[in-house]
Scaffold this active site. Structure first.
Site: not given
Ligand code: DMJ
Length: 600
Positions: A317, A583, A188, A496, A184
């Site tokens: 994912d 992501t 982020r 998403e 995370e």
């Molecule tokens: C985000 O923090 C990122 O997209 C992560 O890969 C998984 N999904 C959350 C948001 O839903």
């Protein structure tokens, strides 16, 4: 469903030109001659049509998907209909929809300014209590501020941006003696810093902070397998195992750091970031399961996959997402990722993608491992789809235009002939999955739940009809009218579906993707907006008025509103052939690498 195709078929020019037919025996110069047998046959047909119709009705009753299969054939052919230069009704062009775009900017301001007013600098925001909190007691690490900066830059919010930059310059500290989640923090904060560096035309402040943060994270990779530990003490610069599962790491978490660490190496000429991130991919490749799929846990000492669920949802994912994006990031120069991605997509198609029973919605199942009494492992298919999976429709479409294309770049929208067979397969699956995710917004709030289950015949569930009498193929587990919503029923401002809509729109120009995105945006406005400022998660998508939870996830500002903005913005902003989104929706530039490691 675009109905143009259907109407065209019914009133096509051929049928209009057809001359009237005489039912009796006719001899006409221009027409084939009917003999007596043909006329008798027609009479029989007239008598037979009622029993034939009854038979067909019975067949459809026992095979309810037949009608939707026929409809799907129409829909699918329509998806190919729009080709560049052809004037299809649904082709929107790529200019901005200024009104809608600006409405999204207003929403961002409503979110950011409330956060700034109540909680500036705190990691997380609680819009109902007007408070901020940090992830740990040691103090914040700029989770929300840094996650939001590039969205301000993209939206042109200069004053808000200037205040956010000032905070990074004067108040941000990573010297926190506490444990932070490695993944995370990378997606982020590191991703946000790198993207801010790029979008500001290389403001060194962001690169310096990115280097500092990455150096603090690096010790997480010091494990026997090279797979990073799930937590990192940023102050002590020490990796920390998970307390409950100390030998395990989650597959998506270890394989979703690569875009960020590789780009940092490219910027700094320091190979260490690249090598650490790449060694994870080597380990994964070496221990790959035979079918090319990845279970959601790996052993941190051996680097092997351990029997655990296989899915495109949580903990699985972004493994698939980053296979493709690593290939895109380095200008399609690293063939190893193309191969890994193509293998994985073939396996996903063969093992996880399903059609629902009644309306033939395309969805992804999970494979759950089970051991029989003799200790033998088998896999049970479970029709559960997380909202998280909704990134996958757009990702498949994007992948089809890259690894599945015989002509690069493909046209926009692509022509069938520009795809190889697996590209056609992935494009079609992608279009259908986007549609399914949109359909799961068919709730009282117009928002989709955290988790849906699809009905399968062995459920034995007979209550499959909605109020309108239409069969429903999916449901929210544990949801009962009037009862407290289960966890699955929540909407936590996730991005998403709109992420996929953004990609689908950029790849096709099809206006329906903007229309669907606009519906979702309006639902967020109606049900998640906190009047005093900010947006909140809601407890049950099937409850109106919605009950709110006192939390605004940072990905609302970094992802959901950014993708919505870009959906309505002119497509020349952050084009897909120049940028790859991490992501967490932080755009990073595509580059040709200056490092050759020989990983193949
Ligand atoms: C985000 O923090 C990122 O997209 C992560 O890969 C998984 N999904 C959350 C948001 O839903």
């Amino acid at each position: 469903m675009p109905d143009g195709g259907l109407r065209k078929r019914k009133t096509g020019p051929d049928s209009e030109k057809e001359p009237p037919r005489n039912e009796n025996k006719v001899s006409h110069n221009d027409e084939p001659e009917f003999d007596i047998d043909s006329a008798a046959f027609l009479q029989y047909l007239k008598i037979l049509w009622i029993p034939l119709l009854l038979c067909f009705g019975l067949f459809v009753y026992f095979n309810p998907s037949t009608l939707s299969d026929i409809a799907n054939l129409w829909i699918e052919s329509d998806d190919w209909q729009s080709s560049p230069g052809s004037s299809t009704k649904s082709f929107a062009g790529f200019g901005a929809d200024v009104e809608k775009r600006d409405a999204v900017v207003e929403a961002f301001k409503h979110a950011w300014r409330a956060y700034e007013r109540d909680a500036m600098g705190n990691d997380e925001y609680h819009p109902i209590s007007h408070k901020g909190t940090n992830l740990t007691r040691a103090g914040g690490i700029g989770y929300t501020v840094i996650d939001s900066i590039d969205t301000m830059l993209i939206m042109g919010l200069e004053d808000d941006y200037a205040r956010a930059r000032k905070w990074v310059e004067t108040s941000l500290s990573f010297d926190r003696d506490a444990e932070f989640n490695t993944f995370e923090t990378t997606i982020r904060v590191l991703g946000g810093l790198l993207s801010a560096y790029e979008l500001t035309g290389k403001d060194k402040l962001y690169l310096d902070r990115a280097i500092e943060l990455a150096d603090r994270i690096l010790p997480a990779f010091d494990t026997p397998s090279g797979l990073p530990l799930p937590n990192i003490n940023l102050g002590k610069r020490q990796g920390v195992p998970d307390k409950e599962l100390p030998h395990l790491v989650s597959t998506a978490e270890v394989s979703t750091l690569q875009l960020e660490f590789r780009y940092l190496s490219y910027l700094t000429d320091e190979d260490v970031y690249w090598e650490k991130a790449e060694s994870v991919m080597k380990t994964i490749k070496e221990h790959r399961m035979p079918h090319g799929l990845a279970s959601i846990y790996m052993h941190v000492d051996t680097g092997q996959f351990v029997p655990s669920a296989i899915r495109l949802g949580s903990r699985g994912d972004s493994y698939y997402e980053y296979l493709l994006k690593q290939y895109i990031q380095t200008n399609q120069t690293e063939d190893v990722y193309r191969k890994m991605y193509d293998d994985a997509m073939a396996a996903v198609h063969d093992n996880l993608i399903q059609k629902s029973h009644y309306t033939r919605m395309t969805y992804t199942s999970e494979l759950i491992p089970e051991r029989n009494s003799g200790g033998q492992l088998s896999w049970r298919l479970t029709p559960k789809q997380d909202h998280l999976v909704c990134f996958f429709g757009g990702s498949l479409m994007l992948g089809a235009t890259i690894t599945g294309a015989s002509t690069i770049p493909v046209s926009i929208p692509p022509r069938q002939s520009e795809f190889m067979d697996h590209g056609k397969r992935d494009w079609k699956d992608g279009v259908e999955l986007v549609r399914t995710c949109v359909d799961t917004h068919d709730t009282l709030t117009g928002l989709s739940p955290e988790i849906v289950h699809f009905r399968i015949p062995s459920d034995g569930v007979i209550d499959v009809f909605s109020n309108s009498g239409v069969p429903t193929d999916w449901y929210i587990k544990g949801a009962r009218p009037g009862a407290e919503g289960p966890y699955d029923a929540r909407y936590i401002l996730r991005p998403e579906t709109v992420e996929s809509l953004f990609l689908a729109f950029r790849l096709t120009g099809d206006i329906r993707y903007r229309d669907w995105g606009w519906n979702i945006f309006q639902s967020i406005e109606e049900h998640c907006k906190v009047e005093t400022g900010g947006y909140a998660s809601i407890m049950n998508v099937d409850e109106v008025p919605s009950r709110k939870e006192d939390k605004m996830e940072t990905f609302l500002m970094s992802e959901t509103l950014k993708y919505l903005f870009l959906l309505f913005e002119d497509a020349s902003v952050l084009p897909l052939d120049k940028y790859v989104f991490n992501t967490e929706a932080h755009p990073l530039p595509i580059f040709t690498p200056n490092i050759r490691t020989g990983f193949s």
